[in-house]
Every structure is written in structure tokens, then in C-alpha cells.
Scaffold this motif. Structure first.
Motif, PDB file in Angstrom:
ATOM      1  N   PHE A  37      -8.951   0.507  50.053  1.00  0.00           N
ATOM      2  CA  PHE A  37      -7.491   0.567  49.937  1.00  0.00           C
ATOM      3  C   PHE A  37      -7.067   1.745  49.062  1.00  0.00           C
ATOM      4  N   VAL A  38      -7.784   1.956  47.970  1.00  0.00           N
ATOM      5  CA  VAL A  38      -7.461   3.077  47.083  1.00  0.00           C
ATOM      6  C   VAL A  38      -7.681   4.403  47.808  1.00  0.00           C
ATOM      7  N   GLU A  39      -8.814   4.533  48.493  1.00  0.00           N
ATOM      8  CA  GLU A  39      -9.134   5.776  49.207  1.00  0.00           C
ATOM      9  C   GLU A  39      -8.091   6.102  50.271  1.00  0.00           C
ATOM     10  N   GLU A  40      -7.543   5.063  50.895  1.00  0.00           N
ATOM     11  CA  GLU A  40      -6.559   5.276  51.962  1.00  0.00           C
ATOM     12  C   GLU A  40      -5.126   5.288  51.432  1.00  0.00           C
ATOM     13  N   LYS A  41      -4.997   5.441  50.111  1.00  0.00           N
ATOM     14  CA  LYS A  41      -3.726   5.696  49.448  1.00  0.00           C
ATOM     15  C   LYS A  41      -2.738   4.530  49.488  1.00  0.00           C
ATOM     16  N   THR A  45      -4.358  -2.238  43.140  1.00  0.00           N
ATOM     17  CA  THR A  45      -4.956  -2.588  41.855  1.00  0.00           C
ATOM     18  C   THR A  45      -6.185  -3.430  42.167  1.00  0.00           C
ATOM     19  N   VAL A  46      -7.351  -3.020  41.651  1.00  0.00           N
ATOM     20  CA  VAL A  46      -8.609  -3.660  42.025  1.00  0.00           C
ATOM     21  C   VAL A  46      -9.316  -4.199  40.777  1.00  0.00           C
ATOM     22  N   ASN A  47      -9.481  -5.510  40.718  1.00  0.00           N
ATOM     23  CA  ASN A  47     -10.192  -6.172  39.612  1.00  0.00           C
ATOM     24  C   ASN A  47      -9.899  -5.517  38.259  1.00  0.00           C
ATOM     25  N   PRO A  48      -8.649  -5.591  37.799  1.00  0.00           N
ATOM     26  CA  PRO A  48      -8.276  -4.870  36.573  1.00  0.00           C
ATOM     27  C   PRO A  48      -9.012  -5.329  35.321  1.00  0.00           C
ATOM     28  N   PHE A  49      -9.602  -6.528  35.342  1.00  0.00           N
ATOM     29  CA  PHE A  49     -10.351  -7.018  34.183  1.00  0.00           C
ATOM     30  C   PHE A  49     -11.812  -7.268  34.533  1.00  0.00           C
TER      31      PHE A  49
END
Length: 266
Positions: A37-41, A45-49
Motif C-alpha cells: 500500500f505504501v509503495e503504491e502511494k 499507516t502500517v503497524n505504528p507500534f
């Protein structure tokens, strides 16, 4: 003749658009999908903790983060939890403290469903239109023995199904079934024979995109792909005129894309 069984992935009652705000919480499989998801813009937010394996710890992350996503992916890894004897609280990370300080136990289907229901309720409090996608991680836990791992997954599957059936905000994505019933070959596992390989993760991403992404999201990804590849290019001679022209052209294409998609973050 068809030599494999395809897992049906029903379309949910919503679509994920480009640059959608996404929250991914759960096992390390959530990290793998979240990175895509991050790579495709997407604004993800991924596992912030850190990685969270059980429903109670997933709830703890949801409560601690201030993220208000339109779509949340909660990936369940195990129903086993560690309770700090001193306080009686479920901990998210034992931080390498002595095992004698903790009691390990398994959450029931009812307990797993209750923690997930609280997490969904908290997300809905921030955005009443939130949609929650429940998944069970295909990663096997040899630590518990493979029979024990299957029992744990069965508990999580039943809890996820209970929410998907009773709460219209929730849907279930069959990542677990795709790996075990459709791919079902050790070539789709990493060298440890427990985690899905990158190829398996890529395939699951494709199945997810087919069922959940809007036409606009798929179109954006196609437009973004050549620019992403160009940005990742490493030249032999970065001082050459050809490479400088290549960089200039790439930046122009990126600026044009950002103009069409103003929420895009680079």
C-alpha cells in the motif's frame, strides 16, 4: 483439466480508491501487505507500534494510534497471549523479560471476537464510514506445533467469520485460504518454510486489488508504475547528460501525476 482450486474472493460492498487512507495492523503478514500500500502511494499507516499477533494487541494498537482510516486491515496471527503476572494485563511485547513473569494462555473465539469488535467500534467512532477488512495470516507457527498452529488459526477464523457475518462494516479477505488451498506448494514459501514467499505475497496483492480496488485506483497504479521504476533506477554514470535528461523527464512526469492526484505523497 484444471490442476488447482481457485479460492473465491467476493467483492465487498465498497471499493478502495487511489490515495485512500489505510491502516494495517497485525502480524508480519500485515507488514508485507502494508508495504505494498505504501509503495503504491496509498496514505497507509502500517503497524505504528510494531507487529501485533493477537486480537487483544491489535485492539491496543487501534486505541493508541490517532489514525482515522477509511479502510483498516486487521491481520490475525495467533490467539495466544502473554499476561504480565504483576498486573494481569495482556502485553504486546515481552521485551525479552524472564518467562516466569508471564502466563501464556489462549483466547477463546468469544474473546477474540470481543477484542475485534472493540477495535472496529473505536475505528467507527473516528470515521462512521470506516470499512474493516479482516484477514488471518497464512504464516504457520512451528513454535506451537503444527496441530497447535492449526487450532489457533481455526479460532481466529471463527472469530473473523463471526464479525464479518454480524457487522456490515466488516468483510473477510481469504489470504489464509489462498496460500493453503490455492497455492499449496512449498515453492510459495520463504526458505524457513513457514512464511509466504515474496511471490505468494505478490499474488495475494493481485487478488486483493482485483476484488477491492476501484477502476481509478487500478488506473493510478498503472500510471505510477513506470515512474516508480524510473525513480528506482541506479545509473552507471550519474553525471552523464543522458542520465540528467532522464531524471528531468522523470521529475516532469512525476509533477504531472501529482497534479492529477493532489493527495499523492512522495
Amino acid at each position: 483439466m484444471d490442476f488447482r482450486t481457485m479460492v473465491d474472493v467476493p467483492r465487498p460492498g465498497f471499493e478502495i480508491g487511489p490515495q485512500e487512507r489505510i491502516l494495517c495492523v497485525g502480524s508480519c503478514f500485515a507488514d508485507s501487505i502494508g508495504r505494498r500500500f505504501v509503495e503504491e502511494k496509498f496514505r497507509a499507516t502500517v503497524n505504528p507500534f510494531g507487529v501485533m499477533y493477537n486480537p487483544a494487541s491489535i485492539l491496543h494498537t487501534v486505541e493508541r494510534t490517532d489514525c482515522a482510516p477509511r479502510v483498516a486491515f486487521l491481520t490475525l496471527g495467533t490467539n495466544r497471549v502473554y499476561i504480565l503476572n504483576e498486573t494481569g494485563e495482556i502485553v504486546d511485547n515481552c521485551r525479552k523479560r524472564p518467562q516466569r513473569l508471564f502466563t501464556e494462555r489462549e483466547l477463546t473465539v468469544d474473546e477474540c471476537a470481543a477484542y475485534l469488535r472493540q477495535a472496529v467500534g473505536e475505528l467507527a467512532r473516528r470515521d462512521p464510514d470506516v470499512r474493516v477488512v479482516l484477514t488471518v495470516s497464512p504464516i504457520r507457527y512451528a513454535k506451537y506445533g503444527f496441530h497447535g498452529s492449526q487450532l489457533s488459526k481455526a479460532t481466529l477464523l471463527m472469530a473473523a467469520d463471526r464479525l464479518a457475518e454480524s457487522d456490515p462494516r466488516c468483510t473477510y479477505f481469504p489470504a489464509y485460504e489462498i496460500v493453503l488451498d490455492e497455492l499449496r506448494d512449498y515453492r510459495f514459501y520463504a526458505p524457513d518454510m513457514l512464511h509466504p514467499s515474496q511471490q505468494a505475497v505478490d499474488y495475494i496483492w493481485e487478488r486483493l486489488a482485483e476484488a477491492y480496488f476501484s477502476q481509478a485506483a487500478r488506473r493510478f497504479i498503472e500510471e505510477w508504475r513506470p515512474i516508480k521504476e524510473a525513480l528506482g533506477h541506479r545509473p552507471f554514470n550519474p553525471e552523464s547528460d543522458d542520465y540528467k535528461a532522464f531524471v528531468r523527464k522523470t521529475q516532469e512526469r512525476l509533477a504531472a501525476l501529482k497534479e492529477r492526484y493532489p493527495l499523492m505523497e512522495v
